[in-house]
Design a protein around this motif. Structure first.
Motif, mmCIF file in Angstrom:
data_model
loop_
_atom_site.group_PDB
_atom_site.id
_atom_site.type_symbol
_atom_site.label_atom_id
_atom_site.label_comp_id
_atom_site.label_asym_id
_atom_site.label_seq_id
_atom_site.Cartn_x
_atom_site.Cartn_y
_atom_site.Cartn_z
ATOM 1 N N UNK A 1 3.282 12.214 0.952
ATOM 2 C CA UNK A 1 1.914 11.952 0.482
ATOM 3 C C UNK A 1 1.391 10.728 1.218
ATOM 4 N N UNK A 2 0.068 10.677 1.467
ATOM 5 C CA UNK A 2 -0.453 9.543 2.249
ATOM 6 C C UNK A 2 -0.668 8.296 1.403
ATOM 7 N N UNK A 3 -0.355 7.113 1.974
ATOM 8 C CA UNK A 3 -0.646 5.864 1.274
ATOM 9 C C UNK A 3 -2.130 5.516 1.437
ATOM 10 N N UNK B 1 -6.497 0.944 1.935
ATOM 11 C CA UNK B 1 -7.604 -0.019 1.914
ATOM 12 C C UNK B 1 -8.199 -0.312 0.535
ATOM 13 N N UNK B 2 -8.313 0.671 -0.365
ATOM 14 C CA UNK B 2 -8.909 0.349 -1.676
ATOM 15 C C UNK B 2 -8.074 -0.644 -2.479
ATOM 16 N N UNK B 3 -6.813 -0.868 -2.086
ATOM 17 C CA UNK B 3 -5.995 -1.860 -2.819
ATOM 18 C C UNK B 3 -6.649 -3.237 -2.772
ATOM 19 N N UNK B 4 -7.353 -3.548 -1.676
ATOM 20 C CA UNK B 4 -8.006 -4.861 -1.564
ATOM 21 C C UNK B 4 -9.128 -5.003 -2.591
ATOM 22 N N UNK B 5 -9.960 -3.978 -2.667
ATOM 23 C CA UNK B 5 -11.101 -4.012 -3.603
ATOM 24 C C UNK B 5 -10.580 -3.962 -5.043
ATOM 25 N N UNK C 1 0.825 -1.224 0.000
ATOM 26 C CA UNK C 1 0.000 0.000 0.000
ATOM 27 C C UNK C 1 0.854 1.267 0.000
ATOM 28 N N UNK C 2 2.114 1.158 0.392
ATOM 29 C CA UNK C 2 2.987 2.337 0.318
ATOM 30 C C UNK C 2 3.369 2.657 -1.130
ATOM 31 N N UNK C 3 2.905 1.817 -2.049
ATOM 32 C CA UNK C 3 3.056 2.133 -3.485
ATOM 33 C C UNK C 3 1.829 2.897 -3.993
ATOM 34 N N UNK C 4 0.814 3.083 -3.116
ATOM 35 C CA UNK C 4 -0.454 3.715 -3.522
ATOM 36 C C UNK C 4 -0.576 5.098 -2.882
ATOM 37 N N UNK C 5 0.375 5.969 -3.179
ATOM 38 C CA UNK C 5 0.405 7.290 -2.546
ATOM 39 C C UNK C 5 -0.520 8.266 -3.262
ATOM 40 N N UNK C 6 -1.284 9.002 -2.470
ATOM 41 C CA UNK C 6 -2.115 10.075 -3.049
ATOM 42 C C UNK C 6 -1.237 11.321 -3.176
ATOM 43 N N UNK C 7 -0.500 11.378 -4.269
ATOM 44 C CA UNK C 7 0.417 12.500 -4.516
ATOM 45 C C UNK C 7 -0.393 13.771 -4.813
ATOM 46 N N UNK C 8 0.247 14.930 -4.804
ATOM 47 C CA UNK C 8 -0.491 16.156 -5.147
ATOM 48 C C UNK C 8 -1.193 16.046 -6.506
ATOM 49 N N UNK C 9 -0.588 15.331 -7.436
ATOM 50 C CA UNK C 9 -1.216 15.181 -8.764
ATOM 51 C C UNK C 9 -2.517 14.379 -8.655
#
Ligand code: BDR
Ligand code: CA
Length: 318
Positions: A240-242, A245-249, A197-205
């Motif tokens: 940026x925050x990881x 949880x949506x990674x599971x779905x 999940x640390x690969x799923x960062x909500x970057x500014x973009x």
């Protein structure tokens, strides 16, 4: 004959929570998912707040016929470690949200899960994005329905370091005995840990793409990420925050989005310093047969396209 395009029936057991909220929106919107029920657990906040938040998120999404049931207020061992230090006082701090437009079921989470499983014509996947207390209680109290569970895919643990403690991820720390029950249930288990999940960062973009959507759902998601991001900066110095949880779905919707490794998985229930730490034997040092599938590599660009497209379609349809 199997039908690969039929929606996957799921129960989403969660502790919303900003990233749980996005997981709920994704499950509601995706035509590949049949969201049979949402059950709540303590975790990111108290069970009262988690249940209220689940109802508010489903109200926002217009999914007010989805049954919601309140679950455990604390772990199997009677502890209630909470994550308000990340998700705020309400567990979902940030933007204004609608109040719940419907009430939770009178059943408990375990009763609702049991009823859904019993009445389903097809095996049901349990997606767990909080401590796995409700899922373990279901396994312990209703062994007769365990054969109706297709698999349990949970967000928690890590192949590497932790977050709540230096070695333990929050969900697995909050109820290690429950995870131990899940792992040893005989039900197929998939783990989506921090290493993924640390690969799923909500970057500014990514946040800008949410904010640019022409509807309140996009803006609310953007503001959720703003609050979540400020916690991640303050507590863990992340840029940026990881969005765990949506990674599971997402893994259910697009099976090749994540690369998996079969291996032996255990959770520490006794350690003086390491309670709740997952032991992921990637190199087969214990020479034990694999008992879990562990998420290793995320196609990050496709993940965000999937999540953002779902949020946008949901917002456009409201
Ligand atoms: C997990 O803990 C919570 O903060 C998130 O909702 C996620 O399920 C990450 O450690
Ligand atoms: Ca969660």
């Amino acid at each position: 004959m199997s039908n690969d395009t039929a929606p996957i029936p799921i129960i989403l057991d969660c502790d919303p929570g900003h990233d749980d909220a996005i997981a709920i929106l994704l499950a509601v919107q995706s035509p590949r998912i049949d969201l049979l029920a949402v059950t709540t657990t303590f975790g990111n906040c108290s069970i009262d707040d988690a249940t209220r938040n689940a109802l508010r998120i489903l109200t926002l999404a217009g999914a007010t016929t989805t049954p919601v049931a309140r679950g455990a207020a604390g772990s199997l061992a009677g502890m209630s470690e909470l994550g308000n230090y990340v998700h705020g006082v309400s567990g979902l701090d940030g933007p204004e949200m609608p109040e719940p437009g419907f009430a939770p079921s009178e059943k408990s989470a375990v009763e609702l899960m049991q009823g859904v499983l019993e009445s389903s014509d097809h095996p049901v996947t349990i997606v767990a994005t909080g401590p796995t207390t409700n899922v373990a209680a279901l396994i312990q109290q209703h062994p007769e329905v365990v054969h109706k569970v297709a698999e349990i895919i949970f967000m928690g643990g890590s192949t590497e370091r932790g977050n709540h403690t230096p070695t333990a991820e929050f969900n697995t720390y909050a109820d290690p005995e429950a995870l131990d029950t899940v792992i040893n249930s005989g039900i197929p288990v998939r783990m989506v840990g921090l290493n993924l999940t640390h690969q799923a960062l909500a970057t500014p973009e990514i946040v800008a793409r949410m904010q640019a959507m022409p509807h309140p759902i996009g803006h609310i998601c953007g503001e959720w990420m703003g609050f979540f991001g400020s916690s991640y900066r303050a507590v863990w110095s992340f840029d940026s925050p990881p969005v765990h949880d949506p990674c599971t779905v997402a893994a259910l919707i697009e099976p090749d989005l994540i690369a998996w490794q079969e291996c032996f998985l255990a959770v520490e229930t006794k350690g003086e310093w390491t309670r709740g730490t997952t032991i992921v034997d990637l190199h087969n040092r214990y020479e034990r047969p694999p008992n879990a599938s562990v998420a290793m590599k995320l196609d990050t660009a496709r993940y965000w396209d999937l999540v953002l497209d779902a949020i946008d379609k949901l917002g456009q349809g409201r």
